[in-house]
Design a protein around this motif. Sequence first.
Motif, mmCIF file in Angstrom:
data_model
loop_
_atom_site.group_PDB
_atom_site.id
_atom_site.type_symbol
_atom_site.label_atom_id
_atom_site.label_comp_id
_atom_site.label_asym_id
_atom_site.label_seq_id
_atom_site.Cartn_x
_atom_site.Cartn_y
_atom_site.Cartn_z
ATOM 1 N N SER A 1 14.694 -0.306 -19.677
ATOM 2 C CA SER A 1 14.012 -0.654 -20.920
ATOM 3 C C SER A 1 12.842 0.278 -21.203
ATOM 4 O O SER A 1 12.664 0.747 -22.333
ATOM 5 N N ARG A 2 12.036 0.563 -20.205
ATOM 6 C CA ARG A 2 10.872 1.419 -20.410
ATOM 7 C C ARG A 2 11.304 2.836 -20.790
ATOM 8 O O ARG A 2 10.737 3.458 -21.684
ATOM 9 N N LEU A 3 12.327 3.347 -20.097
ATOM 10 C CA LEU A 3 12.788 4.700 -20.375
ATOM 11 C C LEU A 3 13.421 4.824 -21.755
ATOM 12 O O LEU A 3 13.402 5.896 -22.363
ATOM 13 N N LEU A 4 13.996 3.742 -22.246
ATOM 14 C CA LEU A 4 14.683 3.780 -23.539
ATOM 15 C C LEU A 4 13.734 3.857 -24.732
ATOM 16 O O LEU A 4 14.123 4.307 -25.807
ATOM 17 N N LYS A 5 12.506 3.399 -24.565
ATOM 18 C CA LYS A 5 11.616 3.242 -25.711
ATOM 19 C C LYS A 5 11.450 4.519 -26.538
ATOM 20 O O LYS A 5 11.556 4.474 -27.772
ATOM 21 N N PRO A 6 11.187 5.679 -25.940
ATOM 22 C CA PRO A 6 11.039 6.883 -26.777
ATOM 23 C C PRO A 6 12.320 7.247 -27.528
ATOM 24 O O PRO A 6 12.267 7.699 -28.680
ATOM 25 N N LEU A 7 13.467 7.023 -26.897
ATOM 26 C CA LEU A 7 14.742 7.346 -27.543
ATOM 27 C C LEU A 7 15.008 6.408 -28.716
ATOM 28 O O LEU A 7 15.410 6.846 -29.798
ATOM 29 N N VAL A 8 14.762 5.122 -28.506
ATOM 30 C CA VAL A 8 14.972 4.157 -29.586
ATOM 31 C C VAL A 8 13.965 4.388 -30.702
ATOM 32 O O VAL A 8 14.288 4.222 -31.887
ATOM 33 N N GLU A 9 12.746 4.794 -30.357
ATOM 34 C CA GLU A 9 11.754 5.104 -31.384
ATOM 35 C C GLU A 9 12.194 6.307 -32.216
ATOM 36 O O GLU A 9 12.025 6.332 -33.436
ATOM 37 N N ALA A 10 12.787 7.303 -31.567
ATOM 38 C CA ALA A 10 13.317 8.461 -32.305
ATOM 39 C C ALA A 10 14.432 8.023 -33.246
ATOM 40 O O ALA A 10 14.539 8.505 -34.382
ATOM 41 N N LEU A 11 15.259 7.108 -32.780
ATOM 42 C CA LEU A 11 16.340 6.575 -33.604
ATOM 43 C C LEU A 11 15.768 5.810 -34.794
ATOM 44 O O LEU A 11 16.236 5.952 -35.927
ATOM 45 N N ARG A 12 14.724 5.005 -34.543
ATOM 46 C CA ARG A 12 14.083 4.252 -35.634
ATOM 47 C C ARG A 12 13.539 5.197 -36.700
ATOM 48 O O ARG A 12 13.703 4.960 -37.907
ATOM 49 N N ARG A 13 12.887 6.273 -36.261
ATOM 50 C CA ARG A 13 12.330 7.230 -37.235
ATOM 51 C C ARG A 13 13.437 7.835 -38.088
ATOM 52 O O ARG A 13 13.268 8.031 -39.302
ATOM 53 N N HIS A 14 14.565 8.155 -37.458
ATOM 54 C CA HIS A 14 15.689 8.722 -38.213
ATOM 55 C C HIS A 14 16.191 7.728 -39.257
ATOM 56 O O HIS A 14 16.430 8.101 -40.410
ATOM 57 N N VAL A 15 16.335 6.481 -38.859
ATOM 58 C CA VAL A 15 16.828 5.461 -39.782
ATOM 59 C C VAL A 15 15.850 5.266 -40.938
ATOM 60 O O VAL A 15 16.232 5.251 -42.116
ATOM 61 N N MET A 16 14.565 5.134 -40.624
ATOM 62 C CA MET A 16 13.572 4.822 -41.640
ATOM 63 C C MET A 16 13.230 6.003 -42.549
ATOM 64 O O MET A 16 12.555 5.830 -43.558
ATOM 65 N N SER A 17 13.704 7.189 -42.222
ATOM 66 C CA SER A 17 13.459 8.342 -43.095
ATOM 67 C C SER A 17 14.490 8.424 -44.221
ATOM 68 O O SER A 17 14.410 9.320 -45.072
ATOM 69 N N ALA A 18 15.438 7.500 -44.238
ATOM 70 C CA ALA A 18 16.451 7.483 -45.294
ATOM 71 C C ALA A 18 15.839 7.046 -46.621
ATOM 72 O O ALA A 18 14.741 6.483 -46.675
ATOM 73 N N GLU A 19 16.576 7.291 -47.685
ATOM 74 C CA GLU A 19 16.150 6.838 -49.012
ATOM 75 C C GLU A 19 16.815 5.519 -49.380
ATOM 76 O O GLU A 19 16.419 4.863 -50.336
ATOM 77 N N LYS A 20 17.842 5.137 -48.605
ATOM 78 C CA LYS A 20 18.546 3.871 -48.846
ATOM 79 C C LYS A 20 18.955 3.277 -47.511
ATOM 80 O O LYS A 20 19.475 3.978 -46.657
ATOM 81 N N LEU A 21 18.697 1.991 -47.334
ATOM 82 C CA LEU A 21 19.050 1.303 -46.096
ATOM 83 C C LEU A 21 19.839 0.036 -46.394
ATOM 84 O O LEU A 21 19.691 -0.572 -47.462
ATOM 85 N N HIS A 22 20.651 -0.362 -45.417
ATOM 86 C CA HIS A 22 21.284 -1.673 -45.428
ATOM 87 C C HIS A 22 20.555 -2.538 -44.407
ATOM 88 O O HIS A 22 20.263 -2.081 -43.290
ATOM 89 N N GLY A 23 20.272 -3.797 -44.753
ATOM 90 C CA GLY A 23 19.563 -4.678 -43.837
ATOM 91 C C GLY A 23 20.213 -6.036 -43.728
ATOM 92 O O GLY A 23 20.787 -6.552 -44.697
ATOM 93 N N ASP A 24 20.131 -6.621 -42.540
ATOM 94 C CA ASP A 24 20.683 -7.959 -42.313
ATOM 95 C C ASP A 24 20.098 -8.500 -41.015
ATOM 96 O O ASP A 24 19.386 -7.784 -40.292
ATOM 97 N N ASP A 25 20.394 -9.746 -40.692
ATOM 98 C CA ASP A 25 19.931 -10.315 -39.426
ATOM 99 C C ASP A 25 20.910 -11.368 -38.947
ATOM 100 O O ASP A 25 21.757 -11.847 -39.711
ATOM 101 N N THR A 26 20.813 -11.710 -37.675
ATOM 102 C CA THR A 26 21.693 -12.709 -37.079
ATOM 103 C C THR A 26 20.934 -13.468 -36.003
ATOM 104 O O THR A 26 20.018 -12.909 -35.375
ATOM 105 N N PRO A 27 21.268 -14.735 -35.785
ATOM 106 C CA PRO A 27 20.575 -15.493 -34.732
ATOM 107 C C PRO A 27 21.029 -15.062 -33.349
ATOM 108 O O PRO A 27 22.155 -14.606 -33.158
ATOM 109 N N VAL A 28 20.137 -15.206 -32.378
ATOM 110 C CA VAL A 28 20.466 -14.919 -30.987
ATOM 111 C C VAL A 28 19.799 -15.969 -30.105
ATOM 112 O O VAL A 28 18.611 -16.239 -30.251
ATOM 113 N N PRO A 29 20.567 -16.642 -29.234
ATOM 114 C CA PRO A 29 19.960 -17.645 -28.350
ATOM 115 C C PRO A 29 19.111 -16.982 -27.281
ATOM 116 O O PRO A 29 19.512 -15.990 -26.670
ATOM 117 N N VAL A 30 17.914 -17.543 -27.065
ATOM 118 C CA VAL A 30 16.958 -16.994 -26.097
ATOM 119 C C VAL A 30 16.445 -18.143 -25.234
ATOM 120 O O VAL A 30 16.095 -19.208 -25.743
#
Length: 311
Positions: free
Chosen positions: A16-45
């Motif tokens: 998990s700790r090692l993944l954070k920079p990679l996932v953050e890079a992925l987030r930046r790529h996604v959020m730099s778009a001009e159009k996004l699709h968004g949705d959500d789903t429940p997850v039991p915790v």
Amino acid sequence: MPLDRSTLAEWVGGCSRLLKPLVEALRRHVMSAEKLHGDDTPVPVLAPGLGKTKTGRLWTYVRDDRPSGDATPPAVWFAYTPDRKGEHPKAHLSKFTGTLQADGYAGFDQIYEAGKIQEAACWAHVRRKFYDIQVAHKSAAAMEALERIGALYAIEKEIRGRSPEERRAVRNERSRPLLESLKQWLEETLTKLSRKSDTAMAVRYALGRWEALLRYCDDGRIEIDNNAAERALRVVALGRKNFLFAGSDGGGESAAAIYSLIGTAKLNGIDPESYLRNVLSTIATFPVNRIDELLPWNLAAEPAGNSRHAA
């Protein structure tokens, strides 16, 4: 090859700790778009100390402009939250400017009201309401609605992959007259229905979002529906085959990171397990300032054994 229980546990438990920079890079790529699709789903915790589960949420944001002829790599970013309050998507999208294609979740309203983000509604949600009515009641009105919406989808099938300019031109020439006729038919039909009927509620759902439902005609980059986000959520179903619930909110955040990488790999036609194993073998010593090189489309493009990923 599908991910098995042990592979998923290895990822969640050890990286998990090692993944954070990679996932953050992925987030930046996604959020730099001009159009996004968004949705959500429940997850039991698992709720600490209670011996039972609570309901968290996994939010998905998808960048995928291939249907409008864009060659930018598609990607999906997942985020976990312990509840479904509107403050969460507001935070996720705080730096995004453009169009969000989503369902009618009220929590998105404050985002649209701020003015930075434009709403594009989903015709698949409208269609689904009439489809359920048709299946349950064999409604003539629902069937006509389905046929009219189907004509819109037939046009979309023809122009998939064309440029935004071409898509906009075809939609304005062929789809917009159908939409104008559909609106008139919906308004006339509503006057003939019981206010509390399921069909009336489906009609009001469509008319209440009409401006956002027409937005795809004004912008060739926008899709007719939000199915890109719904497809992205299918990866969560894979997780449910491997575990019944997340062990904590931290586990939910780890799951979101993994789903982001798995979902993005799949969008780019890359085997998720091979990709994850490749990343696991390199990320611990990989330079953080070059982390973008480990994104699925970059890592997959490298020849096997390339020396720049060995350091």
